[in-house]
Structure formats: C-alpha cells, structure tokens
Design an enzyme around this catalytic site. Structure first.
Site, PDB file in Angstrom:
ATOM      1  N   HIS A 205     -17.707   0.403   7.625  1.00  0.00           N
ATOM      2  CA  HIS A 205     -16.377   0.429   7.519  1.00  0.00           C
ATOM      3  C   HIS A 205     -16.324   1.797   8.183  1.00  0.00           C
ATOM      4  O   HIS A 205     -16.399   2.839   7.675  1.00  0.00           O
ATOM      5  CB  HIS A 205     -15.656   0.236   6.306  1.00  0.00           C
ATOM      6  CG  HIS A 205     -14.163   0.475   6.396  1.00  0.00           C
ATOM      7  ND1 HIS A 205     -13.520  -0.425   6.047  1.00  0.00           N
ATOM      8  CD2 HIS A 205     -13.468   1.817   6.636  1.00  0.00           C
ATOM      9  CE1 HIS A 205     -12.027  -0.127   6.081  1.00  0.00           C
ATOM     10  NE2 HIS A 205     -12.210   1.409   6.567  1.00  0.00           N
TER      11      HIS A 205
ATOM     12  N   GLY B 159     -11.286   0.957  12.470  1.00  0.00           N
ATOM     13  CA  GLY B 159     -11.014   1.636  13.909  1.00  0.00           C
ATOM     14  C   GLY B 159     -12.070   1.618  14.742  1.00  0.00           C
ATOM     15  O   GLY B 159     -12.183   1.013  15.863  1.00  0.00           O
TER      16      GLY B 159
ATOM     17  N   ASN C 162       0.799  -1.085   0.011  1.00  0.00           N
ATOM     18  CA  ASN C 162      -0.119  -0.161   0.060  1.00  0.00           C
ATOM     19  C   ASN C 162       0.927   1.144  -0.249  1.00  0.00           C
ATOM     20  O   ASN C 162       1.430   1.633   1.106  1.00  0.00           O
ATOM     21  CB  ASN C 162      -0.863  -0.109   1.177  1.00  0.00           C
ATOM     22  CG  ASN C 162      -1.794   1.123   1.342  1.00  0.00           C
ATOM     23  OD1 ASN C 162      -1.893   2.173   0.430  1.00  0.00           O
ATOM     24  ND2 ASN C 162      -2.932   1.120   2.124  1.00  0.00           N
TER      25      ASN C 162
ATOM     26  N   GLU D 158      -7.699  -5.609   4.248  1.00  0.00           N
ATOM     27  CA  GLU D 158      -7.679  -5.328   2.954  1.00  0.00           C
ATOM     28  C   GLU D 158      -6.226  -6.128   2.400  1.00  0.00           C
ATOM     29  O   GLU D 158      -6.136  -6.420   1.319  1.00  0.00           O
ATOM     30  CB  GLU D 158      -7.488  -3.811   2.681  1.00  0.00           C
ATOM     31  CG  GLU D 158      -9.092  -3.369   3.098  1.00  0.00           C
ATOM     32  CD  GLU D 158      -8.954  -1.780   3.612  1.00  0.00           C
ATOM     33  OE1 GLU D 158      -8.279  -1.653   4.662  1.00  0.00           O
ATOM     34  OE2 GLU D 158      -9.175  -1.048   2.796  1.00  0.00           O
TER      35      GLU D 158
ATOM     36  N   ARG E 208     -11.626   8.026  20.357  1.00  0.00           N
ATOM     37  CA  ARG E 208     -11.448   7.724  21.783  1.00  0.00           C
ATOM     38  C   ARG E 208     -11.281   8.981  22.640  1.00  0.00           C
ATOM     39  O   ARG E 208     -11.625   9.202  23.726  1.00  0.00           O
ATOM     40  CB  ARG E 208      -9.919   6.953  21.963  1.00  0.00           C
ATOM     41  CG  ARG E 208      -9.918   5.689  21.611  1.00  0.00           C
ATOM     42  CD  ARG E 208      -8.674   5.057  21.148  1.00  0.00           C
ATOM     43  NE  ARG E 208      -8.200   5.676  20.046  1.00  0.00           N
ATOM     44  CZ  ARG E 208      -7.124   5.219  19.378  1.00  0.00           C
ATOM     45  NH1 ARG E 208      -6.465   3.863  19.742  1.00  0.00           N
ATOM     46  NH2 ARG E 208      -6.754   5.544  18.348  1.00  0.00           N
TER      47      ARG E 208
ATOM     48  N   ARG F  89      -2.257  -2.118  -3.625  1.00  0.00           N
ATOM     49  CA  ARG F  89      -3.563  -1.314  -3.447  1.00  0.00           C
ATOM     50  C   ARG F  89      -3.654  -0.224  -4.351  1.00  0.00           C
ATOM     51  O   ARG F  89      -2.616   0.500  -4.438  1.00  0.00           O
ATOM     52  CB  ARG F  89      -3.696  -1.013  -1.792  1.00  0.00           C
ATOM     53  CG  ARG F  89      -4.857  -0.194  -1.637  1.00  0.00           C
ATOM     54  CD  ARG F  89      -4.812   0.780  -0.655  1.00  0.00           C
ATOM     55  NE  ARG F  89      -6.183   1.503  -0.345  1.00  0.00           N
ATOM     56  CZ  ARG F  89      -6.041   2.573   0.219  1.00  0.00           C
ATOM     57  NH1 ARG F  89      -4.994   3.171   0.634  1.00  0.00           N
ATOM     58  NH2 ARG F  89      -7.005   3.429   0.293  1.00  0.00           N
TER      59      ARG F  89
ATOM     60  N   HIS G 254     -13.087   2.295  -0.074  1.00  0.00           N
ATOM     61  CA  HIS G 254     -13.209   1.103   0.731  1.00  0.00           C
ATOM     62  C   HIS G 254     -13.552  -0.169   0.047  1.00  0.00           C
ATOM     63  O   HIS G 254     -13.978  -0.893   0.673  1.00  0.00           O
ATOM     64  CB  HIS G 254     -13.847   1.594   1.871  1.00  0.00           C
ATOM     65  CG  HIS G 254     -13.237   2.769   2.761  1.00  0.00           C
ATOM     66  ND1 HIS G 254     -14.113   3.363   3.639  1.00  0.00           N
ATOM     67  CD2 HIS G 254     -12.069   3.029   3.064  1.00  0.00           C
ATOM     68  CE1 HIS G 254     -13.416   4.433   4.210  1.00  0.00           C
ATOM     69  NE2 HIS G 254     -12.165   4.139   3.775  1.00  0.00           N
TER      70      HIS G 254
ATOM     71  N   ARG H 164     -13.259  14.627   7.941  1.00  0.00           N
ATOM     72  CA  ARG H 164     -14.359  14.716   6.617  1.00  0.00           C
ATOM     73  C   ARG H 164     -15.733  14.993   7.283  1.00  0.00           C
ATOM     74  O   ARG H 164     -16.122  14.438   8.020  1.00  0.00           O
ATOM     75  CB  ARG H 164     -14.204  13.624   5.662  1.00  0.00           C
ATOM     76  CG  ARG H 164     -12.940  13.499   5.142  1.00  0.00           C
ATOM     77  CD  ARG H 164     -12.868  12.562   3.647  1.00  0.00           C
ATOM     78  NE  ARG H 164     -11.658  12.027   3.438  1.00  0.00           N
ATOM     79  CZ  ARG H 164     -11.236  10.795   3.524  1.00  0.00           C
ATOM     80  NH1 ARG H 164     -12.134   9.831   3.921  1.00  0.00           N
ATOM     81  NH2 ARG H 164     -10.137  10.467   3.187  1.00  0.00           N
TER      82      ARG H 164
HETATM   83  P1  AMP Z   1      -8.728   3.278  10.952  1.00  0.00           P
HETATM   84  O1  AMP Z   1      -8.932   4.565  10.141  1.00  0.00           O
HETATM   85  O2  AMP Z   1      -9.550   1.956  10.530  1.00  0.00           O
HETATM   86  O3  AMP Z   1      -7.354   2.903  11.434  1.00  0.00           O
HETATM   87  O4  AMP Z   1      -9.428   3.958  12.328  1.00  0.00           O
HETATM   88  C1  AMP Z   1      -8.561   4.820  13.115  1.00  0.00           C
HETATM   89  C2  AMP Z   1      -9.599   5.443  14.118  1.00  0.00           C
HETATM   90  O5  AMP Z   1     -10.357   4.294  14.961  1.00  0.00           O
HETATM   91  C3  AMP Z   1      -8.998   6.361  15.117  1.00  0.00           C
HETATM   92  O6  AMP Z   1      -8.804   7.636  14.626  1.00  0.00           O
HETATM   93  C4  AMP Z   1     -10.091   6.136  16.333  1.00  0.00           C
HETATM   94  O7  AMP Z   1     -11.106   7.127  16.071  1.00  0.00           O
HETATM   95  C5  AMP Z   1     -10.818   4.979  15.956  1.00  0.00           C
HETATM   96  N1  AMP Z   1     -10.588   4.066  17.104  1.00  0.00           N
HETATM   97  C6  AMP Z   1      -9.453   2.940  17.457  1.00  0.00           C
HETATM   98  N2  AMP Z   1      -9.463   2.414  18.500  1.00  0.00           N
HETATM   99  C7  AMP Z   1     -10.716   2.856  18.994  1.00  0.00           C
HETATM  100  C8  AMP Z   1     -11.310   2.591  20.328  1.00  0.00           C
HETATM  101  N3  AMP Z   1     -10.665   1.630  21.247  1.00  0.00           N
HETATM  102  N4  AMP Z   1     -12.345   3.162  20.864  1.00  0.00           N
HETATM  103  C9  AMP Z   1     -12.894   4.204  19.841  1.00  0.00           C
HETATM  104  N5  AMP Z   1     -12.368   4.521  18.813  1.00  0.00           N
HETATM  105  C10 AMP Z   1     -11.256   3.692  18.207  1.00  0.00           C
END
Ligand code: AMP
Length: 392
Positions: free
Chosen positions: A203, A326, A7, A379, A280, A88, A177, A236
């Site tokens: 997602h 996430g 990626n 992915e 978080r 990717r 995605h 966004r």
């Molecule tokens: P991703 O783009 O899929 O890597 O998701 C990243 C996002 O997932 C972060 O910016 C957080 O907002 C969210 N995230 C990750 N771990 C947690 C958690 N334990 N509780 C709430 N949100 C989380």
C-alpha cells in the site's frame, strides 16, 4: 440495503453511501475544514457533483447537512433507507482483532487509546457521536486500521527493548492500513482461487506500508508502534536510527516534539528532495535531472524492495505481489523500478501491461515466478461489507 461508510478526521468527514445489493456507490463526498474558515462540502451522485461553502462549526453540523442533502437531492427518499453506518476507526490496540458493533465500551476504549493515535481516535469519536445523535436507531460498526495486524506473532510484534515497556505501556508493533491490506488479501484470494497463498501487499500512497500475508492473515507489516516506521513515505521518514533524534535535538536546539514533527511532516520524499512529497512532482524533477529528487526516488524504491526481499524470506517464497494506493495504483515508473530490482527473485513484468491504471491488472509476464498485480484498494467498501455482516 443502504449502508454509509464514514471516515471522520479532526477537521474533515468523508462518506460513501452504498447500495449493498450490488455494492454500487450511490453517493460520496467530503466535508472539509470543519471548525475552520472556508469550510465546505462536496457531494457526488450519479453524474452530478455539488460543492458549497457553508459554515461547519463542528462534526454534528456536518452530519446534519449531509443527511439533509441526501434527502433533499433525492439521493434517498428518506433517512430510513440508511440501515447501517460503518466508521473507519484508527487505533484499537490489541483489544480489537475484528470489526465490532459500536457500543459505549468501544467509544470509551477509543478515548482511552487516544495517546496511541492523538489526532485520529478523538476525531473518530466525534464522527460516532454526531451520527448517534442524528440517527440514534441505526446500528453502527467500527472497522479498525489496526485489527488486521493482530495475527502477528509475539516475536514479530515485540521490539527488542526492555520487556517491561510492552507490559507497562503497550510498546509493540500495531500496524496500520489494515483495512486496505485485508481488502487486497481478499482480492488476492479470489484471483488465485485458493485459500492457501503467500502475498505481499504494497500500500504505497502518501502514507505507505507493506504487509506479509499468509493464507489471508497478516504475518508482518512495516508500520509499527505508530505509522512513522517502515518504508519511506511522502513526508514520513520510515525506519531510522533512533539515536538521530537526541543528536538533532541538541544540534538544532529543538525539543522532542519538534524533531518528531520533522520526521512525520518534513521527511521522506519531501525531506530528501527538499521539494515535494508528491511522487508526480519528484518524477517530473527527475526528468529535469534534479539530483536530490533522484536520490529521493531511488531511496523510496530501495526501501520497498528491501522489505519485499525480507518478506519473501519470511513467507518462504511469494505467490503474489500487489501494488495499491496512490503511487502503487498510478505510478508506472515506480512499479517498474521496484520490479526490476526484484528480477533476482524471478519477478518479470510486461511493460505494456504496466501502463494500465485504475483497474485490477496483472502486470507480470507469463514466465514471471511471482504474480504481480495492480489492485485499486477500497477501504470504504470493506467498511460497508463489515457493517452489513455485523448488523446481519
Ligand atoms: P494516497 O495517499 O493513496 O491518496 O496517495 C497519494 C499519493 O499518490 C500522492 O501524494 C502522489 O505521490 C501519488 N500519486 C498519485 N497519482 C500519481 C501518479 N499518476 N504518479 C505518481 N504518483 C502518484
């Protein structure tokens, strides 16, 4: 057979090396800040993890260090072991409905489509060229983020704008995605044990999109011409009234690029909370009764619920809702709030099961009318599987 998933971003290169016999991960890692000060790489293999600061002037140097390290760290005995490379790729417009073997034509298309993904497509080409030079004999496969959504019908992918915008400039919904939604669709098919099913794949990470999926094919998705539309995200906005753009330009004395930057990078959770794009942090602030964080959280949930409700009608009912990425995989309270708002559709979750993280888990109760699952997305594995399939 070993296959590497790549990626490539504008200043980064992520990789994962798989043994495809059992789809196990042999090594993974990230090269960061390529072309910048402070460039470094991390490689994880077995129980080991190395991180080194090293000069990475361009992607070619990153790839050459990566390949050297795979051999010198004894992760593989020789480069001949790598038999396929999967990349990717972000934007294949409506030309690419599936993954493809990478040829000069594919590379030219990526370049031609760059105004549709100005940050990503050129970076993808840099990644391809770097591997072409380092491992010229190894076949490469491109897996497009947009491909899965090409099954949307015309009244879904067209915007209600002058038709000539579509004909002349390709203005339509593309969706993103796709590799993640396809992975979730495959998992749902396996879990349900049948080919005919109605699925909503959520997602929700820093970027977020939902897809309505029927019998494994995408019927609709929330991202559109670009990844800016649909549900609210980390930074966004998701859907807004487009008239806001010229209005704010005039009020703030901004040009269109500056307003678009605010919509892409300073909106969403970050914009409403005026604090953080990370769920978080938002939840922690809500615990301290911060009003803006509460508004951000409620709006975030509301947008997802609105789309799920609309896809429920579109699909004529739903067999399964899946949370991934996430927030979807990790945020116990956000999953709970979304599911509580869907109670009128007969969604019921078990609060103990909802506490699970990081593995495939059914969180709905036995009497829920819709199955609700948490499924960690993968992915990279999807890219490796497509690569294996296409190189035979
Ligand atoms: P991703 O783009 O899929 O890597 O998701 C990243 C996002 O997932 C972060 O910016 C957080 O907002 C969210 N995230 C990750 N771990 C947690 C958690 N334990 N509780 C709430 N949100 C989380």
């Amino acid at each position: 057979m070993k296959i590497i998933s790549i990626n490539a971003g504008s200043s980064s290169l992520k990789f994962r090396l798989f043994e495809m016999k059992d789809e196990s991960v042999i090594a993974s890692g990230l090269f960061e800040r390529i072309g910048m000060d402070g460039s470094n790489f991390t490689i994880e293999y077995g129980k080991e993890k190395i991180n080194q600061e090293v000069d990475l002037p361009d992607h070619k140097v990153a790839v050459s260090i990566l390949l050297d390290k795979l051999v010198s760290l004894n992760i593989i005995s020789s480069l001949n072991e790598i038999q396929g490379i999967g990349h990717r790729l972000v934007h294949g417009k409506d030309k690419y409905r599936d993954s493809v073997l990478i040829t000069e034509e594919v590379i030219k298309d990526l370049e031609d489509f760059k105004e549709f993904a100005p940050l990503h497509n050129p970076a993808n080409v840099l990644g391809i060229r770097a591997f072409q030079e380092a491992l010229p004999e190894v076949p490469m496969v491109g897996v497009f983020d947009t491909a899965f959504h090409q099954t949307m019908n015309k009244e879904t992918f067209l915007y209600p704008v002058p038709y000539s915008w579509y004909e002349k400039y390709g203005v339509r919904k593309y969706g993103f995605h796709g590799t993640s939604h396809r992975y979730i669709a495959n998992m749902a098919k396996e879990l349900l044990g049948k080919d005919e099913f109605r699925l909503i794949s959520c997602h929700i990470g820093n970027g977020a999109s939902l897809s309505a999926i029927k019998d494994g094919l995408c019927v609709d998705t929330t991202m559109g011409f670009t990844p800016l539309s649909g549900v609210m995200m980390g930074t966004r906005s998701g859907d807004i009234d487009p008239s806001i753009i010229p209005y704010v330009m005039e009020k703030e004395g901004m040009n269109v690029g500056e307003v678009m930057d605010e919509l892409n990078k300073k909106s969403g959770l970050f914009g409403l909370s005026e604090f953080s794009s990370d769920m978080r942090d938002i939840i922690a602030r809500c615990d301290e009764q911060d009003e803006k964080s509460w508004v951000a959280r409620k709006k975030y949930v509301r947008r997802i619920v609105d789309y799920i409700a609309s896809y429920y009608v579109l699909l004529g009912g739903v067999d399964m809702i899946v949370f991934t990425a996430g927030v979807g995989e990790n945020s116990v309270p956000i999953r709970r709030e979304i599911c509580e708002a869907l109670a009128c559709l007969g969604v019921k979750i078990d609060l103990d099961l909802n506490n699970q993280r990081g593995k495939v888990t059914k969180i709905s109760t036995e009497d829920s009318k819709i199955l609700v699952y948490v499924i960690p997305t993968d992915e990279e594995l999807m890219i490796a599987r497509d690569t294996l399939k296409l190189i035979g």
